[in-house]
Enzyme design. Structure first.
Site, mmCIF file in Angstrom:
data_model
loop_
_atom_site.group_PDB
_atom_site.id
_atom_site.type_symbol
_atom_site.label_atom_id
_atom_site.label_comp_id
_atom_site.label_asym_id
_atom_site.label_seq_id
_atom_site.Cartn_x
_atom_site.Cartn_y
_atom_site.Cartn_z
ATOM 1 N NE ARG A 74 63.897 47.596 59.107
ATOM 2 C CZ ARG A 74 62.646 47.280 58.732
ATOM 3 N NH1 ARG A 74 62.136 47.757 57.601
ATOM 4 N NH2 ARG A 74 61.927 46.486 59.480
ATOM 5 C CE LYS B 194 86.121 57.918 56.688
ATOM 6 N NZ LYS B 194 86.275 57.268 55.403
ATOM 7 C CE1 TYR C 62 88.451 53.827 53.722
ATOM 8 C CE2 TYR C 62 86.652 52.325 53.249
ATOM 9 C CZ TYR C 62 87.479 52.960 54.156
ATOM 10 O OH TYR C 62 87.318 52.717 55.493
ATOM 11 C CG ASP D 66 83.662 57.528 47.794
ATOM 12 O OD1 ASP D 66 83.560 58.596 48.420
ATOM 13 O OD2 ASP D 66 84.055 56.471 48.324
HETATM 14 C C1 LIG Z 1 85.867 56.006 54.819
HETATM 15 C C2 LIG Z 1 85.570 55.892 53.387
HETATM 16 C C3 LIG Z 1 84.586 55.012 52.921
HETATM 17 C C4 LIG Z 1 83.820 54.088 53.834
HETATM 18 O O1 LIG Z 1 83.004 54.786 54.705
HETATM 19 P P1 LIG Z 1 82.622 54.285 56.202
HETATM 20 O O2 LIG Z 1 81.789 55.381 56.722
HETATM 21 O O3 LIG Z 1 83.896 54.056 56.929
HETATM 22 O O4 LIG Z 1 81.863 52.992 56.000
HETATM 23 C C5 LIG Z 1 84.341 55.003 51.563
HETATM 24 N N1 LIG Z 1 85.020 55.799 50.713
HETATM 25 C C6 LIG Z 1 85.974 56.641 51.128
HETATM 26 C C7 LIG Z 1 86.691 57.494 50.140
HETATM 27 C C8 LIG Z 1 86.284 56.720 52.479
HETATM 28 O O5 LIG Z 1 87.247 57.553 52.882
#
Ligand SMILES: *Cc1c(COP(=O)(O)O)cnc(C)c1O
Length: 379
Positions: A46, A195, A98, A170
């Site tokens: 962890r 992504k 998001y 982000d």
């Molecule tokens: C998918 C996404 C998230 C969340 O991420 P997860 O890996 O699904 O928890 C946050 N911000 C954006 C812009 C996203 O596309």
């Protein structure tokens, strides 16, 4: 080292045991000690794992930061950032967010006494009217999801620095290939590595990268104390994904442009949202802070009808109707009923997420096939 080289070599060493070029998948929870505390830097997975650490160094390298942290999902990474705050603290965030981030902020952390202001930040000067002595974090998504608004990171960072507020960005949509927020003044860059960084639609993962050591130490403490880490197998896959990020992004951008231009010329299509259009309200900012315009494109139908939009997404054959984005394969989504269903309709529509909006994650297939698929689906 320049960016393309960093995606392959950044922070990486050949494994000391046998020289393996890729780090082994250290599928272990624990590490032998010769005497209590006599270990080789690893005690429990962890806290640290060699495969995860190799990935964390790669994250830091490609985002021009000093410290990288990997989490079990993008939301777990954002969750760790919010845990830097205390009850009574306030956050100013972009409003076109998001859906899962909006849900985490409003349905989890408002109950812990943290106050969130969701505002349009296309004009960064608007932020200051929401800043109070309790404001501890500005949270920005750019380009935003799914409306492709572009926010001037340098301008927002000027305001954050003036008031001594942390700025988190982000960077999921842009990826460090297109935009490096730490260089533009952000303190924390966050990714849903699920992504583009992973890039193959096979891993759920999150990342944070920072430059500052004190901030990194606080986040490492939270990562270990809260425990939302990712496993070694997933770390390996994302590390492999990052190695082709630059060539995948190049193709995502080329195909994204072709699709956006095709849709904009189609009589049955209403609005097309893509930051590469000169008519995009923040095109100049996009041009100055991004290397290219990405593979995400949103559009509405000419009549703005829900049924028309549903018919299009159902008819698509190469574009798969699915949540998520950033993989090699093209995906189509209907935000109002899918990714953004957790945001109330009135809130959604204020930011442009109307019932006919379709969001495309344009993949790296042949451009001609993607256009032909859209053509037959729109009819
Ligand atoms: C998918 C996404 C998230 C969340 O991420 P997860 O890996 O699904 O928890 C946050 N911000 C954006 C812009 C996203 O596309």
């Amino acid at each position: 080292m320049k960016f393309n080289t960093k995606t392959i070599h950044g922070g990486q060493e050949h494994d000391p045991a046998y020289g393996s070029v890729m780090p082994p998948i250290y599928q272990t929870t624990t590490y032998a000690q010769s005497t209590p505390g006599g270990h080789k830097g690893y005690e429990y997975s962890r806290t640290h794992n060699p495969t995860r650490n190799a990935l964390e160094k790669a994250f830091a390298s490609i985002e021009n930061g000093n410290y990288g942290l990997a989490f079990g999902s993008g939301l777990a990474a954002i969750d760790a950032v919010i845990k830097l705050l205390q009850p009574g603290d306030e956050v100013v965030s972009t409003n076109d967010l998001y859906g899962g981030t909006y849900r985490l902020f409003t349905k989890v952390y408002e109950d812990f006494g943290i106050k969130f202001h969701f505002i349009g930040m296309e004009n960064a000067n608007k932020i200051e009217q929401y800043v109070t002595p309790k404001t501890k974090l500005i949270w920005v998504e750019t380009p935003t999801n799914p409306m492709m608004n572009v926010i001037d990171i340098v301008a927002v960072s000027g305001i954050a620095k003036k008031h001594n507020i942390l700025l988190g960005v982000d960077n999921t949509f842009a990826t460090p290939y297109l935009q490096q927020p730490l260089d533009l003044g952000a303190d924390i860059v966050m990714h849903s590595a699920t992504k583009y960084l992973g890039g193959h639609s096979d891993v759920v993962m999150g990342a944070l990268v920072v430059k500052d050591k004190d901030l990194a130490d606080k986040l490492y403490f939270i990562q270990n104390a809260s425990g939302a880490v990712c496993g070694p197998q997933d770390s390996f896959l994302v590390l492999r994904g990052i190695k082709t990020l630059h060539i995948r992004m190049q193709r995502h951008c080329e195909n994204g442009k072709a699709v956006a231009e095709y849709l904009a010329s189609h009589p049955k299509i209403g609005k097309v949202y893509w930051p590469g259009f000169e008519s995009h309200p923040n095109h100049d900012v996009a041009k100055s802070q991004m290397k290219d315009f990405g593979g995400m494109v949103s559009f509405t139908t000419e009549g703005n009808d829900y049924e028309g939009a549903i018919r299009i997404v159902e008819r698509l054959k190469i574009f798969t109707l699915a949540e998520s984005l950033g993989g090699v394969e093209s995906l189509a989504g209907h935000p109002a009923s899918m990714t953004h269903a957790s945001i109330p309709k009135e809130e959604r529509e204020k930011t442009g997420v109307v019932d006919s909006l379709i969001r495309l994650s344009v993949g790296i297939e042949d451009e001609e096939d993607l256009i032909a698929d859209l053509k037959q689906a729109i009819g």
